[in-house]
Scaffold this active site. Structure first.
Site, PDB file in Angstrom:
ATOM      1  N   ASP A   1     -42.860  51.170  55.884  1.00  0.00           N
ATOM      2  CA  ASP A   1     -41.541  50.304  55.782  1.00  0.00           C
ATOM      3  C   ASP A   1     -40.360  51.355  55.660  1.00  0.00           C
ATOM      4  OD1 ASP A   1     -42.389  51.107  53.229  1.00  0.00           O
ATOM      5  OD2 ASP A   1     -40.977  50.006  52.291  1.00  0.00           O
TER       6      ASP A   1
ATOM      7  N   LYS B   1     -41.568  43.758  49.281  1.00  0.00           N
ATOM      8  CA  LYS B   1     -41.423  45.102  48.321  1.00  0.00           C
ATOM      9  C   LYS B   1     -39.987  45.316  48.091  1.00  0.00           C
ATOM     10  CE  LYS B   1     -40.939  49.280  49.236  1.00  0.00           C
ATOM     11  NZ  LYS B   1     -41.038  50.643  49.577  1.00  0.00           N
TER      12      LYS B   1
ATOM     13  N   GLU C   1     -41.642  47.382  42.215  1.00  0.00           N
ATOM     14  CA  GLU C   1     -41.750  48.867  42.087  1.00  0.00           C
ATOM     15  C   GLU C   1     -40.678  49.563  41.472  1.00  0.00           C
ATOM     16  OE1 GLU C   1     -41.661  52.608  45.576  1.00  0.00           O
ATOM     17  OE2 GLU C   1     -41.840  50.504  46.183  1.00  0.00           O
TER      18      GLU C   1
ATOM     19  N   GLU D   1     -39.792  53.003  40.327  1.00  0.00           N
ATOM     20  CA  GLU D   1     -40.211  54.379  40.608  1.00  0.00           C
ATOM     21  C   GLU D   1     -39.557  55.217  39.464  1.00  0.00           C
ATOM     22  OE1 GLU D   1     -40.768  57.886  43.899  1.00  0.00           O
ATOM     23  OE2 GLU D   1     -39.894  55.667  44.575  1.00  0.00           O
TER      24      GLU D   1
ATOM     25  N   LYS E   1     -46.354  48.121  41.700  1.00  0.00           N
ATOM     26  CA  LYS E   1     -46.258  49.381  42.503  1.00  0.00           C
ATOM     27  C   LYS E   1     -45.742  50.616  41.663  1.00  0.00           C
ATOM     28  CE  LYS E   1     -45.165  51.872  47.072  1.00  0.00           C
ATOM     29  NZ  LYS E   1     -44.999  51.623  48.234  1.00  0.00           N
TER      30      LYS E   1
ATOM     31  N   SER F   1     -50.475  52.079  47.353  1.00  0.00           N
ATOM     32  CA  SER F   1     -49.684  51.811  48.512  1.00  0.00           C
ATOM     33  C   SER F   1     -49.018  53.268  48.753  1.00  0.00           C
ATOM     34  CB  SER F   1     -48.765  50.973  47.785  1.00  0.00           C
ATOM     35  OG  SER F   1     -47.740  50.321  48.689  1.00  0.00           O
TER      36      SER F   1
ATOM     37  N   TYR G   1     -34.287  57.748  50.814  1.00  0.00           N
ATOM     38  CA  TYR G   1     -35.100  56.831  51.614  1.00  0.00           C
ATOM     39  C   TYR G   1     -34.053  56.263  52.687  1.00  0.00           C
ATOM     40  CZ  TYR G   1     -39.395  57.270  48.800  1.00  0.00           C
ATOM     41  OH  TYR G   1     -40.243  57.851  48.198  1.00  0.00           O
TER      42      TYR G   1
END
Length: 398
Positions: free
Chosen positions: A73, A185, A225, A227, A267, A336, A398
């Protein structure tokens, strides 16, 4: 949207009791509901959405034995960085070619249960003119979609960020469902070197919870998610302490937003030292810390824990996952991965059509290794030196 039924004169669940994790018990419900109890309060949360049964089925399909998620993604800008690393221009045709290579790898569905797509890919066809979504479904892979709009500076914090994208999310998720997506997500991050501040943790948790509730209402299983970035020189104990606080906050707000736990996937990052720490640890230690955190913070109603790799090498991410599956867990503990599945594959392809078969073989080998790790049967034998190279990039965006 989910609804909440409260007994008369019952007080709202107190956050301090939730975070302490001592007086609140989770009980596996017999229907699409989550029941939370403490000494003074009885609180029942039921998913009123007509998608409740489908959400549970989708989550269980993704969290199926020996399979995990291919995260493909990357935004167009990030995909451009990957293409630039092999000397290719960032054009839609080149992005399409690489994504076609990934989704059409023969037999990929044996190891991969879900694929997270960027919006462009969800509406894109392969180089042969077939819809990407259709190719995935034929491989028995559930199509998913990245729905957040990326990180922006969090004003009033210690140089931290928050994730945008809630505006218009309900209409977007409804459209994504019509296009064939069945899960979503949303990635937000917490930086240990920057604190993390209480403001940043609360913002991350609340955003994830609102996104999850909206996604479920549209029929999409939300991947949650939070992180914990690898950046920093801290040891594994510091990572554990921060992650414990973050996960407590996340599940508190998920419950406040009436999110159905049986219809989500988590995640998270693995619990490791900071990437710049001198404290190197074994996969067994990573597994011990991470599983302890899961047991202390994640209700067993959650079907799957799909770990991100976060800049670990391909082999390191697989070894750590394998160590976590040496004994039964209440959840499906799987992967993932993005770079940890794609890195060697991308380099093998190099943008040349004659290398497609070899690149797909590399992808399948990496996917199979992680499938074995999910089953606790990975040995690490025969891995290339390239697969052992770390992929951490300080301050990576990202």
């Amino acid at each position: 949207m989910a609804s909440t039924s409260l007994l008369k004169a019952s007080p709202v669940l107190d956050k301090s009791e939730w975070v302490k994790g001592q007086s609140v018990l989770f009980r596996q419900p017999s229907s699409a509901s989550v029941v939370l109890r403490n000494r003074a309060t009885s609180l029942t949360i039921r998913a009123a959405s007509s998608y409740a049964d489908e959400l549970v089925k989708t989550a269980k399909t993704i969290a199926s034995p020996g399979r995990g998620i291919l995260a493909m993604d990357e935004s167009n800008a990030t995909c451009g960085k990957r293409l630039d690393s092999i000397g290719l221009e960032n054009t839609e045709a080149n992005r399409q070619a690489f994504r076609t290579l990934l989704v059409s790898a023969p037999g990929l569905g044996q190891y991969i249960s879900g694929a997270i797509l960027f919006e462009e890919t969800l509406y894109q066809s392969t180089t042969e003119g077939k819809k990407m979504v259709d190719v995935l479904v034929e491989q028995n892979i559930v199509p998913g979609i990245k729905v957040d709009k990326g990180l922006v500076p969090l004003v009033g914090s210690n140089n931290e960020s928050w994730c945008q994208g809630l505006d218009g999310l309900a209409s977007r998720t409804a459209a994504y469902y019509q296009q064939g997506a069945r899960f979503a997500k949303w990635r937000t991050v917490v930086s240990i070197p920057n604190g993390p501040s209480a403001l940043a943790v609360k913002e991350a948790a609340w955003g994830l919870a609102r996104y999850a509730a909206i996604s479920q209402d549209s029929g999409l299983v939300p991947i949650v998610e939070p992180e914990i970035l690898l950046d920093g020189e801290h040891d594994i104990d510091r990572t554990y302490d921060v992650a414990e606080k973050v996960w407590a906050e996340v599940f508190f707000y998920l419950a406040q937003n009436n999110v159905m736990f049986e219809g989500i996937l988590l995640k998270p990052s693995m619990v490791t030292p900071g990437a710049e720490s001198k404290d190197r640890v074994t996969p067994e230690k990573v597994a011990a810390y991470t599983l302890k955190l899961l047991r202390n913070r994640v209700p067993p109603a959650v079907p799957g824990i799909m770990f991100l790799s976060g800049g670990q090498s391909e082999v390191e991410a697989t070894l750590n996952l394998n160590a976590m599956n040496q004994a039964p867990n209440p959840w499906h503990v799987s992967f993932s991965y993005a770079r940890a599945l794609q890195n060697t594959c991308l380099k093998t392809w190099g943008g040349r059509p004659e290398n497609v078969n070899a690149a797909q073989t590399t992808l399948l080998a990496r996917a199979k290794a992680n499938s074995l790790a999910q089953l606790g049967k990975y040995t690490g034998e025969g891995e290339s030196e390239e697969a052992k190279e770390g992929m951490f990039v300080k301050g990576y965006t990202y």
